[in-house]
Design an enzyme around this catalytic site. Structure first.
Site, mmCIF file in Angstrom:
data_model
loop_
_atom_site.group_PDB
_atom_site.id
_atom_site.type_symbol
_atom_site.label_atom_id
_atom_site.label_comp_id
_atom_site.label_asym_id
_atom_site.label_seq_id
_atom_site.Cartn_x
_atom_site.Cartn_y
_atom_site.Cartn_z
ATOM 1 N N ASP A 298 -3.405 -6.571 -2.013
ATOM 2 C CA ASP A 298 -4.326 -5.915 -1.156
ATOM 3 C C ASP A 298 -3.462 -5.674 0.068
ATOM 4 O OD1 ASP A 298 -6.112 -6.067 -3.127
ATOM 5 O OD2 ASP A 298 -7.405 -7.908 -2.368
ATOM 6 N N THR A 299 -3.970 -4.995 0.992
ATOM 7 C CA THR A 299 -3.282 -4.361 2.316
ATOM 8 C C THR A 299 -3.377 -5.971 3.278
ATOM 9 O OG1 THR A 299 -4.108 -2.225 2.337
ATOM 10 C CG2 THR A 299 -3.527 -3.079 4.489
#
Length: 305
Positions: A137-138
């Site tokens: 995830d970012t």
């Protein structure tokens, strides 16, 4: 300048095996063989082009020349900094900082790991698009594995499906987790009414996360637990969803019930990955130190992997 071809060579160890069967035994998929046949690759036996129906003899040299791959549509090659942990002809291991996407999205169409790797491949004439094996995830930091060829991606994905690919994370959860070790086996699916959020639901996909407590501590009078987590499956937001289900959302993870009082993103870091090299079968393990924001939240966790 022409792109360098990705080539594999094998020595045949027994008589009477069809080339198709021999290549299958070395993990080359039917889809890859189709690409080799129709997209500009070559199958050679002792230097001569052959079809998959060719009967091999002991001592033959089989050469597979893979076709060049076109970059994915919409993936713009860019120049940018990559923290490369390891690289060879088959794989690339990168230490991703928080706030950088792994692949382009509507919210972050540029500046992702994939954009920078595509730019690196273009500059170095690597004949491949970007094959992300382990996506983060970012706002999750840590190790990302990228394959330099669709065949390598296929082999590593096979290891992941048979639990031969190990991924360990360190996270900081809100509250005190009482048990020292927990196995969470709860199915995960998309949350009704959301295109982003996931949740534990009985009609979801099987997911397993192993949790091990590293330390329990307080910050500003509030309880927290530093944990090590091992993934057995790779569902979207798996750790974040499982920790929410456990009643201990990750610090900073406001999407899944955490608060950002002490850290501005989910306190989650991919600290190690391990697998067998897809070409040599050699066991490989890579480690990444905790970033500063998680160390500041709990210095003890940086010493307990």
């Amino acid at each position: 300048m022409d792109k360098k071809k990705f080539i594999l060579e094998f020595i045949v160890e027994q008589d009477g095996v069809l080339l198709r069967e021999f290549l299958h035994s070395h993990g080359i998929s039917k889809r890859t063989l189709t690409a080799v046949k129709y997209d500009g690759g070559l199958l050679l036996v002792n230097g001569s082009e052959q079809t998959v129906r060719h009967l091999l003899k002991k001592g033959d040299t089989v050469t597979v020349q893979f076709p060049s791959e076109e970059p994915s549509v919409g993936l713009v090659p860019e120049t940018g900094n990559l923290a490369i942990v390891y690289e060879d002809e088959a794989i690339l291991i990168i230490d991703k900082p928080a706030a950088q996407g792994t692949i382009p999205s509507r919210d972050q169409p540029n500046g992702t790991i994939a954009n920078f790797v595509a730019g690196k491949f273009e500059a170095e004439h690597v004949p491949s698009t970007v094959h992300v094996v382990t996506r983060l995830d970012t706002d999750t930091s840590g190790l990302v594995c990228i394959a330099k060829n669709r065949h390598i991606h296929h082999l590593l994905s096979g290891q992941m499906q048979t639990t031969g690919f190990e991924r360990s994370y360190i996270a900081i959860a809100e509250g005190y987790i009482e048990k020292d070790t927990i196995i969470i086996e709860q199915p995960i699916g998309r949350k009704d009414g959301s295109i982003i959020e996931r949740t534990v639901r009985q009609n979801g996909q099987y997911a397993r996360t192993d949790v091990r407590v590293l330390s329990r501590f307080e910050r500003n009078g509030e309880p927290y637990t530093s944990v090590s987590l091992r993934l057995h499956t790779g569902r979207t937001h798996q750790i974040r969803v499982h920790m929410q289900w456990l009643g201990h959302p990750l610090a900073g993870d406001d999407l899944y019930g955490g608060t950002r009082r002490l850290i501005g993103r989910q306190a989650l870091h991919c600290a190690s990955i391990g697998f067998r090299h897809p070409l040599t079968n050699e066991p490989m393990t890579f480690m990444s130190d905790l970033p500063a924001d998680m160390v500041q939240l709990n210095p003890v966790s940086s010493q307990s992997k």
